[in-house]
Write a protein that holds these residues in place. Structure first.
Motif, mmCIF file in Angstrom:
data_model
loop_
_atom_site.group_PDB
_atom_site.id
_atom_site.type_symbol
_atom_site.label_atom_id
_atom_site.label_comp_id
_atom_site.label_asym_id
_atom_site.label_seq_id
_atom_site.Cartn_x
_atom_site.Cartn_y
_atom_site.Cartn_z
ATOM 1 N N THR A 1 5.547 -1.133 -2.311
ATOM 2 C CA THR A 1 4.872 -2.430 -2.116
ATOM 3 C C THR A 1 3.972 -2.792 -3.296
ATOM 4 O O THR A 1 3.675 -1.965 -4.142
ATOM 5 C CB THR A 1 4.046 -2.418 -0.812
ATOM 6 O OG1 THR A 1 3.155 -1.300 -0.861
ATOM 7 C CG2 THR A 1 4.923 -2.300 0.405
ATOM 8 N N ASP B 1 1.052 -0.753 -4.533
ATOM 9 C CA ASP B 1 1.298 0.577 -5.094
ATOM 10 C C ASP B 1 1.477 0.448 -6.607
ATOM 11 O O ASP B 1 2.529 0.024 -7.084
ATOM 12 C CB ASP B 1 2.539 1.198 -4.439
ATOM 13 C CG ASP B 1 2.291 1.483 -2.967
ATOM 14 O OD1 ASP B 1 1.216 2.028 -2.655
ATOM 15 O OD2 ASP B 1 3.151 1.141 -2.149
ATOM 16 N N GLY C 1 4.391 4.024 -3.501
ATOM 17 C CA GLY C 1 5.266 3.309 -2.564
ATOM 18 C C GLY C 1 5.877 2.069 -3.202
ATOM 19 O O GLY C 1 5.604 1.757 -4.365
HETATM 20 MG MG MG Z 1 1.645 2.890 -0.354
#
Ligand code: MG
Ligand code: ATP
Length: 413
Positions: free
Chosen positions: A72, A75, A70
């Motif tokens: 963010t 991640d 992801g």
């Molecule tokens: Mg994630």
């Protein structure tokens, strides 16, 4: 090819998320004939992730990770990839355009942070993600294949099915595999195996697996051949012999379920069913209504958990309950008959039993279940003695009742 699956995420190692991803991937890869040798889970910590990747790439030819792709800060899978493979992240305009387009379709502006997701390792192959913005990353290097997938189960499943499986299959040069699943019920694994091995000689190019679950035993054929047609022919030929041998125990193939098969049989005949459940507490009704469009063949049911409801709703005689008890053949018969009248159906199934862990006696032990079936033609009940586990007993009762109905509709004795 040996495989290691690595699931990444703090929530996975702490147990806040149950790791269903590795179970799905393990099954899918086994079905195409790969050997899953290791499964590892690590938290969102760069050093640990890096260590896990290095170990995985040493001991398996294929390493697949899920999670941490992801946008963010938590991640970090791409950062681990950069360290392990010593490749830079490069900006991919086309990937960014796709992510932007995804947000446009939803009518939202793309948050700036999502730009990160267009930063991908140099020289990698990418698998498009239909349901999310994190693309799958695939790096082939020194005879090793590394694949990173997003953690969200729906996205991961789509990528495995549509991208990873075809890709891995294409690498297995010279050999292809055909998998066929046959679904049986009403017979235990060992009896099924005995029946099969006494009648069929299985070629060494074929692997026949027995997969038991509360709804029955699946037979999984994995046939290897020099090309697709060859593998297909071997698998189909064994499937044909198995169908002949296991006969009445076979209720379906591949994605068929007992509830879907029964539903189809009823719809074809323009008939309807209903249920009266005691120890399964609605689980049978739930199974039936999991099938989309089940209103075409299912009228409804009563959860007659207490004796009072059995009397008030289903017309079970109080005397009968006093003499034979709620867990008895006469009660199962009366419940089925009562339900069929109440719901005006062609078929009614009833379930009454002792799911456990308490409530058993010498005469009526835990796991004792009576299943009733009522139709215009006849009303009858069968006695089952399942095990000691409550959940298992309830599931077994649900599937045994559906199987009873399947056989009644088809006239199988
Ligand atoms: Mg994630
Ligand atoms: P995102 O873009 O959503 O951040 P991601 O690739 O970073 O995707 P994660 O953040 O690791 O994925 O996980 C997203 C969600 O997917 C988690 O909240 C979790 O519910 C689920 N998930 C992650 N890993 C697993 C797993 N191994 N099994 C089942 N569910 C998982």
């Amino acid at each position: 090819m040996d495989v290691e699956i690595i699931t990444i995420g703090d929530e996975v190692v702490t147990g806040h998320t149950v790791d269903t991803n590795s179970a799905f991937i393990g099954r899918a890869l086994t079905e195409i004939g790969l050997r899953v040798k290791y499964k590892t889970s690590v938290g969102d910590e760069l050093d640990t992730m890096e260590e896990a990747l290095r170990i995985g790439l040493k001991r398996a030819q294929v390493v697949i990770t899920t999670g941490g792709l992801g946008p963010t800060d938590d991640d970090m899978t791409k950062r681990a990839i950069v360290k392990v493979f010593k490749r830079n992240l490069i900006f991919h305009e086309d990937v960014l355009e796709e992510i932007k387009e995804r947000y446009r379709r939803r009518g939202i502006d793309m948050p700036a942070i999502n730009q990160n997701q267009a930063l991908l390792p140099q020289g990698a192959r990418f698998f498009p993600n239909k349901y999310g913005s994190a693309v799958g990353i695939c790096i082939a290097e020194e005879g090793r294949i590394f694949i990173a997938l997003p953690g969200v189960p729906m996205e991961m499943r789509q990528l495995i099915t549509d991208e990873v499986i075809p890709y891995l299959r294409s690498l297995k040069t010279g050999q292809t595999i055909k998998v066929i699943k046959l679904r049986t019920t009403g017979i235990i694994e060992s009896a099924l195996a005995e029946m099969i091995t006494s009648k069929i000689k299985i070629d060494s190019s074929i692997n026949l697996g027995y997969l038991p679950s509360p709804c029955g035993v699946d037979l999984r054929i994995i046939a290897t051949g020099s090309n697709d047609a060859d593998a297909e022919e071997r698998a189909t030929s064994l499937a044909g012999q198995l169908v002949e041998t296991v006969g009445k125990y076979l209720y379906g193939r591949e994605e068929d379920s007992l509830e879907s098969v029964v539903g189809k049989l009823l719809v074809e005949r323009n008939q309807k069913m209903c249920v009266a459940e005691s120890c399964t507490g609605g689980q049978l009704g739930m199974a039936i209504t999991t099938i989309p469009g089940s209103s075409a063949h299912f009228n409804g049911g009563v959860i007659s958990y207490s004796n009072d409801v059995k009397v008030w709703q289903l017309g079970v005689e109080e005397d009968l309950l006093a003499t034979a008890g709620a867990v008895s053949e006469p009660c199962a018969l009366a419940m089925a008959l009562g339900a069929r009248k109440l719901f005006r159906c062609d078929y009614a199934l009833s379930i009454t039993g002792i799911a456990g862990p308490d409530g058993g006696s010498e005469e009526k032990p835990v796991g004792l279940v009576y299943i009733g079936l009522s139709s215009e033609k006849r009303t009858f009940a069968r006695k089952f003695q399942f095990g000691s586990n409550r959940e298992f007993n309830r599931s077994r009762a649900v599937y045994a009742s559906l199987e009873l109905l399947r056989r009644e509709i088809l006239g199988i004795v």
